[in-house]
Every structure is written in structure tokens, then in C-alpha cells.
Design an enzyme around this catalytic site. Structure first.
Site, mmCIF file in Angstrom:
data_model
loop_
_atom_site.group_PDB
_atom_site.id
_atom_site.type_symbol
_atom_site.label_atom_id
_atom_site.label_comp_id
_atom_site.label_asym_id
_atom_site.label_seq_id
_atom_site.Cartn_x
_atom_site.Cartn_y
_atom_site.Cartn_z
ATOM 1 N N ARG A 100 0.830 -1.206 0.000
ATOM 2 C CA ARG A 100 0.000 0.000 0.000
ATOM 3 C C ARG A 100 0.865 1.258 0.000
ATOM 4 N NH1 ARG A 100 -4.934 1.088 -1.514
ATOM 5 N NH2 ARG A 100 -5.245 -1.100 -0.897
ATOM 6 N N ASN A 359 -1.996 -3.961 8.579
ATOM 7 C CA ASN A 359 -2.966 -5.020 8.356
ATOM 8 C C ASN A 359 -3.330 -5.153 6.884
ATOM 9 O OD1 ASN A 359 -5.026 -7.103 9.199
ATOM 10 N ND2 ASN A 359 -4.268 -6.372 11.167
ATOM 11 N N HIS A 361 -5.298 -3.848 4.565
ATOM 12 C CA HIS A 361 -5.235 -2.737 3.616
ATOM 13 C C HIS A 361 -3.788 -2.315 3.376
ATOM 14 C CE1 HIS A 361 -6.120 1.371 1.986
ATOM 15 N NE2 HIS A 361 -7.080 0.688 1.410
ATOM 16 N N CYS A 362 -2.955 -2.409 4.399
ATOM 17 C CA CYS A 362 -1.555 -1.983 4.298
ATOM 18 C C CYS A 362 -0.734 -2.876 3.375
ATOM 19 C CB CYS A 362 -0.900 -1.983 5.676
ATOM 20 S SG CYS A 362 -1.758 -1.011 6.933
ATOM 21 N N ILE A 363 -1.125 -4.119 3.207
ATOM 22 C CA ILE A 363 -0.319 -5.054 2.414
ATOM 23 C C ILE A 363 -0.864 -5.233 1.003
ATOM 24 C CG2 ILE A 363 0.425 -6.269 4.497
ATOM 25 C CD1 ILE A 363 -1.470 -8.583 3.693
#
Length: 370
Positions: A100, A359, A361-363
Site C-alpha cells: 500500500r 494489516n 489494507h496496508c499489504i
């Protein structure tokens, strides 16, 4: 593939001037991009537990759209073995696995063209609070993906990560002052100057500034852990009812801003509250499996983690959300399902991802359908 270096003195060089803009995450996608975890000072026990969690996330999203997973060469065979055949594994070196933030911010054009923004990246703060060093491989990821896709790349002269912004696709962007105005990102730019960059680069007309991100978020307050658009005029906000919890004040500050704001179309926002899990803390055995290096962010027993159910990924036909706390998972999944009645909400056990500092969304990073 061509590169354009954005120059505020030459407005014609900006994506906005050329008709590009950033679509909402809930708009149709062609694909999703991820990276494979392996960094031993981020992921415990050689990242094997995290790899299983990443694989489950990739499989869930692949029910909805094509998934690309970028892998360092020394992990290629392992990743190819762990991921099913319909997940596309590509060699794409990185310093860590936060697509992200290190991946492209994609733009679309009304005529069907796709482009990307290549922000500067300094590992969430550089040598003044950054999370690791070096970050040279991360800086090359956007260039490589632009080459792979054969699309234009706009090189933006500001430090910014994808998790720091959410858009509604209709001219509105939400971010936090804690992150975008942080001295460890762009100390020479004030709020008005950052807004101009966002207008010119992403094609937005109105920016809503929330004061802070989630409590102890090591990204300096990324908005994607606190709040996101789920539809035009509709946002979901991490919520806390415990007055003794620092998140209580943060969520109420954000709510006040959101309820008194309007979007680019003049609409008042409808705010949906999504209670936080936990609070959750790193256990002794979870901390003991992580390498302790002087140039990386410490992860100690008892440290509170910035856990949030808002950190989900909106796919074409599914929403993939983290399961983090048995006491709250079912209720949280029910709320998210109510926000997306036409999509299937898939909960993935995600504590191993949270232990690394982010989490789902971050990956992940969506590649929109032009």
C-alpha cells in the site's frame, strides 16, 4: 512507459491537467498487488506465520480479481509453493511487504488510460522516526510495476504513502494532519501546499483533514487505519467507547470533523462507527521470535498494537477484513457486511500481520479498471 516529473511551475505536467484522477477503492479493479513477507526484524520466526496469513489474504482477494505477489529472488520458490497456481508470483524485490505504501497510487483517465503516481518514500520518517533502513528496493517498486504494465509514471516531489489517503472518486480526499504535515515527511510544505499537491496529482477538489490517526500507529497516523470511504458520502470510522483509552479522544475528534464536513459535491458525510478490537498487545512469545536490530522499529512484549477493523480491502465482489479479537470479530464482520450488502465479506485471521505493524489494507494495492 514514460516518466513525468511534476513541476508546480509547469501545471501542464500534472496528472490533473492531463485528465487523470484517482478512483475510489470501491470502483472496479483489474488486479491487486501484494508483496511477500520475509524481513526477520518485522516478522517473527522467519516470517513463516506471516506468510501463511498473507497467502490467505491473497486467496480471498483472488476470488474477486487477479492477484500479483511480488517476491524477492531468495523467496521465490517458497512463495510459489505456498501460493496456489492462480496467484501470479513475480520477482519484485522489496525491503519489506507493505505494498500500500511502497506501491503505485494508480490513476485512470476517461479515455481508458491507466497511469500511476510515484511518491517519494522514506520508510515512514527516514532517519527521524522511520521504521527501517535502507529502503532502496522499496523505492524501485513503482518504477518496475510501471515498466511491467507499460503505463506512464508521474514522479511526485513529496514524501507520501498510499495508506495516508482515501478518496471517494468524486473529488474528495480524507487524510490526517499527523501524517501528511509531519516534519519527518515534508518539512518545507504547509497544509495549503500539500493540498495543492493532492489536487494536482490525484485530481481531487476537496481535502478533509482529520487531526490524528489511530493510537500508537507507527506510520504516524495513516488514515487507512482510522477511517475510509465505503461509498460516496459514506465513511466508516474506528470507534472506542472507553473514556480511559487514548483512542476515545482520537475517534471523537475525527467524528466531529467528519460530521461538520462536506464532500466535493456538497454532501454531508454519513459516518458509520466500527468498534476497535482489543486493545491488543504483543505477547512474550510473539516478541521473542523477532530479530532485534538497531536500525529497525522495536517490537517488545506488552507493546500495544494499533489494531483496527477499518483496515480492510474492498475488492470487486468481496471485502477482505482482518479478524483480530474473538470477543469482537463477529460483531465487526456483521457491521462491515451491512456496509457492503452486494459483496461477500471474508474475515481472515490477521494477528500475524498486525504484529508487523499494519494489516490487510496496508499489504494490498488495487489496480483500477480504466
Amino acid at each position: 512507459m514514460n516518466e513525468t516529473s511534476l513541476d508546480t511551475a509547469r501545471p501542464e505536467t500534472t496528472p490533473r491537467a492531463q485528465g487523470f484522477s484517482m478512483p475510489a477503492e470501491f470502483a472496479p479493479h483489474d488486479a491487486c498487488w501484494m508483496l511477500w513477507p520475509q524481513r526477520p526484524d518485522t516478522w517473527r520466526y522467519g516470517a513463516k506465520p506471516a506468510q501463511r496469513a498473507f497467502a490467505e489474504v491473497a486467496c480471498a482477494i483472488a476470488e474477486s480479481e487477479t492477484v500479483f505477489v511480488g517476491v524477492n529472488d531468495d523467496q521465490y520458490e517458497n512463495a510459489r509453493h505456498q501460493l496456489p497456481a492462480h496467484i501470479r508470483v513475480v520477482e519484485l524485490s522489496s525491503n519489506d511487504a507493505w505494498m500500500r505504501d511502497v506501491g503505485p497510487t494508480f490513476l485512470t483517465h476517461p479515455d481508458g488510460r491507466l497511469a500511476m503516481v510515484d511518491w517519494e518514500f522514506n520508510a515512514w520518517g527516514g532517519l527521524e522516526g522511520g521504521l527501517y533502513f535502507p529502503w532502496d528496493k522499496d523505492r524501485r517498486i513503482r518504477t518496475k510495476i510501471a515498466e511491467m504494465l507499460g503505463i506512464p509514471r508521474f514522479a511526485a516531489p513529496v514524501v507520501l504513502e498510499g495508506g495516508a489517503l482515501h478518496v471517494d472518486g468524486q473529488g474528495t480526499l480524507i487524510t490526517t494532519e499527523e501524517c501528511l504535515l509531519n516534519a519527518n515527511r515534508n518539512p518545507d510544505r504547509d497544509r495549503d501546499q500539500m493540498e495543492r499537491v493532492l489536487h494536482d496529482t490525484l485530481g481531487v477538489d476537496h481535502v478533509i483533514w482529520l487531526p490524528r490517526g489511530c493510537h500508537l500507529d507507527e506510520t504516524d497516523g495513516h488514515v487507512d487505519n482510522l477511517c475510509c470511504f465505503v461509498a460516496p458520502g459514506e465513511v466508516v470510522l474506528t470507534w472506542c467507547d472507553d473514556e480511559s483509552d487514548p483512542q476515545y479522544a482520537i475517534s471523537r475528534e475525527a467524528l466531529e470533523v467528519l460530521e461538520t464536513s462536506h464532500d466535493a459535491k456538497g454532501r454531508r458525510l454519513n459516518v458509520h462507527k466500527l468498534p476497535q478490537p482489543g486493545p491488543l498487545h504483543i505477547a512474550e512469545d510473539e516478541a521473542s521470535g523477532i530479530d532485534r536490530l538497531s536500525h529497525s522499529h522495536p517490537r517488545r512484549p506488552g507493546d500495544r498494537m494499533a489494531a483496527s477493523y477499518v483496515n480492510f480491502y474492498i475488492g470487486n465482489s468481496v471485502v477482505v477484513m482482518p479478524l483480530l479479537d474473538p470477543a469482537h470479530d463477529e460483531a465487526a464482520q456483521g457491521i462491515v457486511q451491512g456496509l457492503f450488502p452486494d459483496k461477500r465479506v471474508i474475515g481472515v485471521p490477521a494477528r500475524e500481520i498486525l504484529l508487523g505493524g499494519g494489516n490487510i489494507h496496508c499489504i494490498t494495492q488495487q489496480q483500477p479498471r480504466p
